[in-house]
Write an enzyme that holds these catalytic residues in place. Structure first.
Site, PDB file in Angstrom:
ATOM      1  NE  ARG A 215     -56.648  73.555 -10.391  1.00  0.00           N
ATOM      2  CZ  ARG A 215     -56.166  73.821 -11.604  1.00  0.00           C
ATOM      3  NH1 ARG A 215     -56.957  74.348 -12.529  1.00  0.00           N
ATOM      4  NH2 ARG A 215     -54.918  73.548 -11.915  1.00  0.00           N
TER       5      ARG A 215
ATOM      6  CG  HIS B  63     -51.984  76.262  -4.037  1.00  0.00           C
ATOM      7  ND1 HIS B  63     -52.688  75.081  -4.160  1.00  0.00           N
ATOM      8  CD2 HIS B  63     -52.660  77.166  -4.773  1.00  0.00           C
ATOM      9  CE1 HIS B  63     -53.739  75.274  -4.923  1.00  0.00           C
ATOM     10  NE2 HIS B  63     -53.747  76.532  -5.314  1.00  0.00           N
TER      11      HIS B  63
ATOM     12  CE1 TYR C  84     -51.202  99.774   0.517  1.00  0.00           C
ATOM     13  CE2 TYR C  84     -52.567  98.740  -1.170  1.00  0.00           C
ATOM     14  CZ  TYR C  84     -51.594  99.663  -0.807  1.00  0.00           C
ATOM     15  OH  TYR C  84     -51.038 100.473  -1.758  1.00  0.00           O
TER      16      TYR C  84
END
Length: 855
Positions: A30, A76, A120
């Protein structure tokens, strides 16, 4: 494990085991990057998901939300925001030295503005990311099943350049943290090539290529020795300073900042500089503006024309992030373990990985080329006996039978027979035969090269060097950060930061302090001074913002108050309690102040306590750099308190007087100079008595001592009339108390002929001038003041301020002076009153004079 399937274990063992597993997971999978490709798992998965979906630099942009969804769904299993944040960071050119994701839309800013929502923005892989993913399909790295075992993902990327050093990394895990700054791509590649060529080279050999960090925000890094230490062992601190220039204009000077340190929030930086301007921590800053635009960063600081620009900039370096220390802590996963490494170990880790990748790729290519060679040889053989092959195939029942017949009759292998039966008719032309022969020759050449690579480590290393040089040429990366060997001196001249301005400062007993402008003072001369009803003025002085006021309290403490730190008020305002600068205890009262113009002055501060202790400290010892709390200047017993503070030259005389009327006069030289934290010595011996006051005088000009008693009485005597004694003596009586009532000494002052004091009591106030009172002998009683009748004095205000300015009056010999004065007094004992006695006038006592209304 029992039959009921309940696990019986110690809680310590359970917690240790579970936390150990958790720590191992977040360390390896991680928070920390891998030394081989320089990526954390989430970054690797983002790049792989985009690569697998065909989201390549040559293709159109795709919505970021689609990529995030693929990453979460396939590789993930975490929150979408964490994946999107990591993806955005990979695209930010002020965070990554070479961005790995090409994002279209709002991807945040250096002001820490958030990126637009993932629905967006659009993104695709950056061109250089393809170098990290290159040859991934050639079994170059180990693949592992994803979280639900539905497909495979790479455990590391092939990485054709040392990405860990180029883009750096930052992260925090359990027990480990990493801070690896970005470095220049060309420099890192040059160092890697040199290390490949010279495996036994030392750090200094690589340091000549990698000079230091190369931040995407540019700026300046200073300290050659610190940089070398950090690069060598992977831990250290380097100074990162903004790039600036001075611009001189007609009515102002400007500091223009064009580059700031790495990972500094520009908006917060501008806000902090503007807070310094608004709070007037330093004077002379007119305005702070952020003029950054699409052409680059620009922070403009306008300064007054007469301000020291370099000194002001040094202040900003010290108190804002215009200068910042970057702490190297290069920790990465190497051989599945976290390890702190210098650039030598990191480059070695990358080279070993690249050797493994090129070896696996060459093996894959060799196997593929050998298989194709075998097939091409079969095709060429089939063409040479084409009629027989066609006849055999036509005689066969089906494809399987045709393959078996070809293998039996013409000694083709199964792979060759498969290729022949699948051969299209147009491939049987003469032209295609030539192409097959050319392909076979090319395969022979390729196989020889691959065998040479696999058979010689030297050749293999040369392949890696060639690929690295190609990348350096393909992605030119000029250095952005300037490296300087010496660390610039950023010391601040505190005095130069303060604009000189004359003003008045007042301090009251209860701790209210205010700075008053000259204009406000002159305009309010007939206006009552602003204070609380039960408070009283301790000092009012004309001073300058460059000076310092030492404020002494009855608890044996002092406050260091720079005048420029005080807030400005009007004459009639109450002011502000000193606690806004220095935290005073509720039971502390201010008893005196000393205005210091120069701490190098050859003067001393004399302090005396109610129990008769006295102490002498050099004025220089009172200077401090931090003044947020009161500092001890005299150690006192539990029931004692400080009552008097005086300035001395080191050769003065000292008078200590008790409430019972005893005065001890001796030379200041009997009192040793001690440190500010030392205790005092006995100044006067007191028996059932307490100290009323301590005063210092110059033996060359002793003037007069004016004493005040309660009930209100006044007496003026020659200082030379008081017999000198040794320290710690009881002293001599300086007034005679009547038998009818008890008189206690209230205070006393050394006064010149025209000096005045203001007495405050229940009956109001009155000004007392020394010249209005004749000298009397020691045995005379104090005279009364009719305006006060038998009332007590609340306090006496002395407008003369104690000033340490470096000027010391002419020294007088204490011993010689008092011998001469005593002789002189014997011959000139007659007073005007005694002369009247000789002229047979009725003697008049001082008591009679003070009881006379006309007087």
């Amino acid at each position: 494990m029992e039959d009921n399937k309940i696990l019986r274990m110690s809680l310590d063992d359970i917690m240790g085991d579970r936390f150990g597993r958790y720590s191992k997971y977040i360390i390896q999978d991680r928070a920390l990057p891998d030394v081989r490709d320089g990526l954390k798992p989430v970054q690797r998965r983002i790049l792989y998901a985009m690569f697998k979906e065909g989201n390549l630099p040559t293709k159109a942009y795709r919505k970021s939300a689609k990529t995030v969804g693929n990453v979460i769904g396939n590789y993930h299993p975490h929150g979408d925001s964490s994946v999107y944040d990591a993806m955005v960071r990979l695209s930010q050119d002020w965070k990554m030295r070479i961005p790995l994701v090409d994002m279209q839309g709002n991807n945040g800013s250096i002001d820490n503005d958030p990126a637009a929502a993932m629905r967006y923005t659009e993104a695709r892989l950056a061109p250089i990311s393809m170098e990290l993913l290159k040859d991934l399909d050639k079994e170059t790295v180990e693949m592992a099943l994803n979280f639900d075992d539905t497909e495979y993902e790479p455990t590391v990327l092939p990485a054709k350049y040392p990405n860990l050093l180029v883009n750096g990394a930052t992260g925090i895990s359990a027990g480990y943290a990493t801070d690896i700054p970005p470095h220049n791509l060309g420099e890192v590649i040059d160092a890697t090539i040199y290390r490949i060529k010279h495996p036994q080279c030392h750090f200094d050999d690589l340091h000549q290529f990698i000079k230091g960090p190369d931040f995407p925000t540019g700026a300046i890094v200073e300290g050659a020795s610190d940089i070398a230490k950090a690069l060598r062992c992977g831990r250290g601190k380097v100074v990162v300073r903004s790039r600036y220039e001075f611009v001189e204009k007609k009515n102002m000077n400007q500091i223009v900042i064009s580059e700031i340190p790495y990972e500094v929030n520009k908006a917060d930086l501008v806000r902090k500089i503007d807070e310094i301007r608004f709070n007037k921590d330093i004077d002379g800053v007119l305005e702070v503006r952020d003029e950054s635009d699409r052409n680059g960063l620009s922070i403009v600081i306008d300064l007054k024309k007469d301000v020291d620009v370099q000194n002001t900039l040094n202040y900003f370096f010290k108190n804002t992030d215009l200068q910042k220390n970057y702490n190297y802590n290069m920790v990465a996963i190497k051989d599945k373990r976290p390890e702190q490494m210098g650039i030598v170990s990191i480059i070695d880790g990358y080279i070993n990985h690249e050797i493994d990748v090129v070896t696996k790729r060459s093996t894959f290519d060799l196997n593929k080329a050998s298989a194709r060679e075998h097939i091409v040889e079969g095709l060429i053989k089939a063409v040479s006996i084409l009629d027989d092959v066609v006849h055999t195939i036509r005689q066969s029942k089906d494809k399987k039978d045709a393959k078996l017949n070809l293998m039996d009759q013409y000694d083709f292998s199964e792979v060759q027979a498969e290729a022949i039966v699948m051969l299209q008719l147009y491939r049987l032309t003469n032209t295609d035969i030539v192409a097959l022969e050319e392909e076979l020759a090319s395969l022979h050449e390729e196989i020889e090269k691959l065998k040479e690579i696999l058979g010689s480590e030297k050749v293999l290393r040369q392949v890696i060097i060639s690929e690295l040089r190609e990348i350096k040429k393909k992605y030119p990366s000029p250095r952005l950060t300037t490296i300087k060997d010496e660390i610039m001196d950023t010391s601040i001249n505190a005095q130069a930061m303060i604009v000189s301005e004359d003003c008045y400062v007042s301090v009251t007993r209860d701790g209210y302090i205010k700075k008053i402008s000259l204009r406000s003072y002159k305009a309010s001369q007939n206006t009552a001074f602003g204070k609380k009803d039960d408070d009283r003025l301790v000092s009012l002085c004309q001073t300058n913002t460059l000076h310092t006021l030492l404020v002494f309290t009855n608890r044996g403490n002092y406050c260091f108050v720079p005048i420029h730190k005080l807030e400005e008020f009007k004459w009639k305002d109450l002011g502000k309690h000193i606690s806004y600068l220095i935290k005073l205890n509720n039971d502390e009262k201010i008893i005196a102040t000393v205005l210091v113009k120069d701490f190098k002055s050859p003067q001393y501060v004399m302090m005396a306590s109610r129990d008769g202790a006295i102490k002498k400290v050099a004025i220089a010892d009172f200077e401090v750099s931090r003044f947020s709390r009161p500092m001890k200047c005299m150690n006192l017993k539990a029931d004692d308190e400080m009552v008097s503070v005086q300035l001395s030259s080191g050769h003065d005389g000292v008078i200590l007087a008790s409430k019972a009327g005893y005065a001890a006069l001796y030379s200041e030289e009997e009192i040793s100079v001690v440190g500010i934290k030392a205790g005092g010595v006995k100044g006067i011996r007191l028996t059932h008595d307490s100290l009323a006051f301590m005063r210092v005088f110059n033996p060359a000009n002793p003037q007069s001592l004016v004493i005040f008693t309660n009930p209100v009485g006044i007496k003026r005597i020659h200082v030379s009339d008081i017999p000198a004694c040794k320290r710690a003596n009881k002293g001599n009586l300086i007034f005679k108390s009547p038998k009818s009532r008890q008189i206690t000494l209230y205070d006393g002052y050394i006064m010149d002929t025209y000096d005045t004091l203001t007495l405050y009591g229940e009956s109001g106030s009155i000004e007392v001038c020394a010249k209005d009172f004749n000298f009397t002998g020691l045995i005379n009683r104090p005279g009364g003041i009719k305006a006060f009748e038998d009332k007590s004095i609340d306090f006496i205000y002395d407008s003369r301020l104690l000033i340490a300015d470096g000027k010391v009056e002419e020294e007088g010999s204490f011993k010689e002076f008092f011998q001469v004065e005593k002789e002189k007094t014997l011959f000139e004992e007659e007073t005007p009153i005694k002369k009247k006695e000789e002229n047979k006038f009725k003697p008049i006592s001082f008591d009679d004079l003070f009881e006379n209304d006309d007087f």
